[in-house]
Design a protein around this motif. Structure first.
Motif, PDB file in Angstrom:
ATOM      1  N   UNK A 137      -4.108   7.286   5.254  1.00 22.25           N
ATOM      2  CA  UNK A 137      -3.496   6.395   4.600  1.00 22.25           C
ATOM      3  C   UNK A 137      -5.182   5.783   3.660  1.00 22.25           C
ATOM      4  N   UNK A 138      -6.289   6.013   3.977  1.00 22.82           N
ATOM      5  CA  UNK A 138      -6.873   5.617   3.809  1.00 22.82           C
ATOM      6  C   UNK A 138      -7.762   6.694   2.671  1.00 22.82           C
ATOM      7  N   UNK A 139      -7.641   7.578   2.675  1.00 21.59           N
ATOM      8  CA  UNK A 139      -7.644   8.887   2.333  1.00 21.59           C
ATOM      9  C   UNK A 139      -9.591   9.688   2.512  1.00 21.59           C
ATOM     10  N   UNK A 140      -9.904   9.377   3.692  1.00 17.90           N
ATOM     11  CA  UNK A 140     -11.316   9.854   3.844  1.00 17.90           C
ATOM     12  C   UNK A 140     -11.230  11.844   3.894  1.00 17.90           C
ATOM     13  N   UNK A 141     -12.679  12.276   3.608  1.00 16.23           N
ATOM     14  CA  UNK A 141     -12.196  13.645   3.775  1.00 16.23           C
ATOM     15  C   UNK A 141     -12.500  14.591   4.809  1.00 16.23           C
ATOM     16  N   UNK A 149       0.857  -1.327  -0.242  1.00 14.38           N
ATOM     17  CA  UNK A 149       0.189  -0.221   0.193  1.00 14.38           C
ATOM     18  C   UNK A 149       1.460   0.671   0.253  1.00 14.38           C
ATOM     19  N   UNK A 150       1.008   1.991  -1.178  1.00 12.60           N
ATOM     20  CA  UNK A 150       1.653   2.864  -1.339  1.00 12.60           C
ATOM     21  C   UNK A 150       0.620   4.551  -0.851  1.00 12.60           C
ATOM     22  N   UNK A 151       1.431   6.074  -0.969  1.00 13.49           N
ATOM     23  CA  UNK A 151       0.400   6.666  -0.835  1.00 13.49           C
ATOM     24  C   UNK A 151       1.818   7.655  -1.554  1.00 13.49           C
ATOM     25  N   UNK A 152       1.124   8.527  -2.765  1.00 13.60           N
ATOM     26  CA  UNK A 152       2.359   8.941  -3.638  1.00 13.60           C
ATOM     27  C   UNK A 152       2.185  10.064  -2.812  1.00 13.60           C
ATOM     28  N   UNK A 153       3.146  10.844  -2.146  1.00 17.41           N
ATOM     29  CA  UNK A 153       3.865  12.072  -1.611  1.00 17.41           C
ATOM     30  C   UNK A 153       2.422  13.854  -2.693  1.00 17.41           C
ATOM     31  N   UNK A 154       3.238  13.102  -3.609  1.00 14.63           N
ATOM     32  CA  UNK A 154       2.995  14.517  -4.782  1.00 14.63           C
ATOM     33  C   UNK A 154       1.271  14.508  -4.745  1.00 14.63           C
ATOM     34  N   UNK A 155       0.678  13.490  -4.975  1.00 16.55           N
ATOM     35  CA  UNK A 155      -1.332  13.488  -5.425  1.00 16.55           C
ATOM     36  C   UNK A 155      -1.149  14.143  -4.236  1.00 16.55           C
ATOM     37  N   UNK A 156      -1.401  13.698  -2.919  1.00 17.25           N
ATOM     38  CA  UNK A 156      -1.297  14.498  -1.555  1.00 17.25           C
ATOM     39  C   UNK A 156      -1.365  16.039  -1.604  1.00 17.25           C
ATOM     40  N   UNK A 157       0.030  16.233  -2.004  1.00 20.82           N
ATOM     41  CA  UNK A 157       0.749  17.444  -2.051  1.00 20.82           C
ATOM     42  C   UNK A 157      -0.264  18.058  -3.549  1.00 20.82           C
ATOM     43  N   UNK A 158      -0.792  17.532  -4.387  1.00 20.01           N
ATOM     44  CA  UNK A 158      -1.683  18.594  -5.298  1.00 20.01           C
ATOM     45  C   UNK A 158      -3.224  18.243  -4.913  1.00 20.01           C
ATOM     46  N   UNK A 159      -3.446  17.423  -3.842  1.00 26.77           N
ATOM     47  CA  UNK A 159      -5.016  17.400  -3.753  1.00 26.77           C
ATOM     48  C   UNK A 159      -5.040  18.172  -1.956  1.00 26.77           C
ATOM     49  N   UNK A 160      -3.388  18.215  -1.886  1.00 21.18           N
ATOM     50  CA  UNK A 160      -3.613  19.461  -0.221  1.00 21.18           C
ATOM     51  C   UNK A 160      -4.061  18.798   0.771  1.00 21.18           C
ATOM     52  N   UNK A 161      -4.291  17.096   0.432  1.00 23.55           N
ATOM     53  CA  UNK A 161      -4.263  16.137   1.600  1.00 23.55           C
ATOM     54  C   UNK A 161      -2.944  15.745   2.335  1.00 23.55           C
ATOM     55  N   UNK A 162      -1.785  16.578   2.039  1.00 26.23           N
ATOM     56  CA  UNK A 162      -0.936  16.029   3.075  1.00 26.23           C
ATOM     57  C   UNK A 162      -1.090  16.209   4.174  1.00 26.23           C
ATOM     58  N   UNK A 163      -1.988  17.104   5.212  1.00 29.50           N
ATOM     59  CA  UNK A 163      -2.348  16.858   5.890  1.00 29.50           C
ATOM     60  C   UNK A 163      -3.312  16.880   6.495  1.00 29.50           C
ATOM     61  N   UNK A 164      -4.103  15.668   6.038  1.00 31.81           N
ATOM     62  CA  UNK A 164      -4.979  15.023   6.555  1.00 31.81           C
ATOM     63  C   UNK A 164      -4.974  13.985   7.582  1.00 31.81           C
ATOM     64  N   UNK A 165      -5.380  14.497   8.925  1.00 31.75           N
ATOM     65  CA  UNK A 165      -6.145  14.061  10.147  1.00 31.75           C
ATOM     66  C   UNK A 165      -4.611  14.932  11.195  1.00 31.75           C
ATOM     67  N   UNK A 166      -4.699  16.551  10.674  1.00 35.73           N
ATOM     68  CA  UNK A 166      -4.225  16.602  11.370  1.00 35.73           C
ATOM     69  C   UNK A 166      -5.299  17.661  12.295  1.00 35.73           C
ATOM     70  N   UNK A 167      -6.725  17.640  12.228  1.00 37.81           N
ATOM     71  CA  UNK A 167      -7.784  17.585  13.579  1.00 37.81           C
ATOM     72  C   UNK A 167      -7.228  16.823  14.237  1.00 37.81           C
ATOM     73  N   UNK A 168      -7.753  15.672  14.070  1.00 42.13           N
ATOM     74  CA  UNK A 168      -7.428  14.628  14.784  1.00 42.13           C
ATOM     75  C   UNK A 168      -6.373  14.754  15.957  1.00 42.13           C
ATOM     76  N   UNK A 169      -5.490  15.600  15.373  1.00 39.41           N
ATOM     77  CA  UNK A 169      -3.792  15.080  16.022  1.00 39.41           C
ATOM     78  C   UNK A 169      -3.680  16.809  17.305  1.00 39.41           C
ATOM     79  N   UNK A 170      -4.479  17.146  16.724  1.00 44.79           N
ATOM     80  CA  UNK A 170      -3.854  18.359  17.374  1.00 44.79           C
ATOM     81  C   UNK A 170      -5.802  18.355  18.608  1.00 44.79           C
ATOM     82  N   UNK A 171      -6.706  17.758  18.287  1.00 45.98           N
ATOM     83  CA  UNK A 171      -7.478  17.484  19.128  1.00 45.98           C
ATOM     84  C   UNK A 171      -7.198  17.105  20.264  1.00 45.98           C
ATOM     85  N   UNK A 172      -6.094  16.063  19.703  1.00 44.90           N
ATOM     86  CA  UNK A 172      -5.549  14.898  20.901  1.00 44.90           C
ATOM     87  C   UNK A 172      -3.919  15.554  21.806  1.00 44.90           C
TER      88      UNK A 172
END
Length: 185
Positions: free
Chosen positions: A85-89, A1-24
């Motif tokens: 990793x699962x790319x939820x919105x 299972x690979x996550x393409x970093x460039x795709x994350x950067x292009x779609x703005x998902x590089x910070x996916x999960x940030x809200x959960x992380x900051x909340x904790x």
């Protein structure tokens, strides 16, 4: 299972999960330091341990404190990992998926792996921090900046301790992430 970093950067998902992380972050840090400082205070006041090497006290305090803090952090970490990793919105979708697939236990997936990484890291970091801080190894540097002595000594000691513990425990972090996202093969 690979996550393409460039795709994350292009779609703005590089910070996916940030809200959960900051909340904790706040409740986890509070729980850790509340336990750590109270256990240290209690044990360091013990007359039987007064003239002993305090290293074991720091090790025990940090290990116990991590168990408590990570019991709070793990559900947030599982959501964050699933967001990454699962790319939820949204966090809500990730929480629903975890709950529907595994129930409340899904939020504690990888808890033992998290502890396997965090306890040694914390024991190393806090023990080195306490020793550097208490032995005044960096005192000459700190004496030059008298008004900020305690803050600077604490920051430098913590930085050195964090770097060493991070180097030692990074492989466990990879296993933890794979367990939490159910991608361990």
């Amino acid at each position: 299972f690979k996550v393409n970093l460039w795709d994350r950067i292009k779609t703005g998902n590089l910070y996916a999960g940030l809200v959960s992380s900051c909340s904790a972050a706040f409740p986890v840090s509070c729980a850790f330091f509340f336990c750590y400082e109270n256990i240290n205070s209690l044990l360091l006041k013990n007359k039987d341990l007064e003239n002993k090497n305090h290293t074991l006290i720091f090790m025990f305090s940090s290990a116990f404190s991590e168990i408590v803090a990570k019991a709070i952090k793990n559900p947030f970490e599982v959501v964050k990992q699933n967001m990454q990793f699962c790319e939820f919105n949204s966090n809500t979708l990730a929480v629903k998926k975890i709950w529907n697939q595994r129930g409340w236990r899904g939020f504690y997936a990888g808890y033992s792996a998290l502890l396997m990484r965090e306890i040694p890291s914390s024991v190393i970091e806090m023990t080195i921090f306490e020793q550097l801080f208490r032995m005044n190894i960096l005192k000459n540097l700190v004496d030059q900046i008298q008004s900020y002595a305690s803050i600077l000594l604490s920051a430098v000691s913590g930085s050195i301790a964090g770097m060493i513990s991070g180097i030692v425990t990074t492989p466990c972090d990879v296993v933890k992430s794979r367990l939490m996202t159910n991608t361990l093969k």
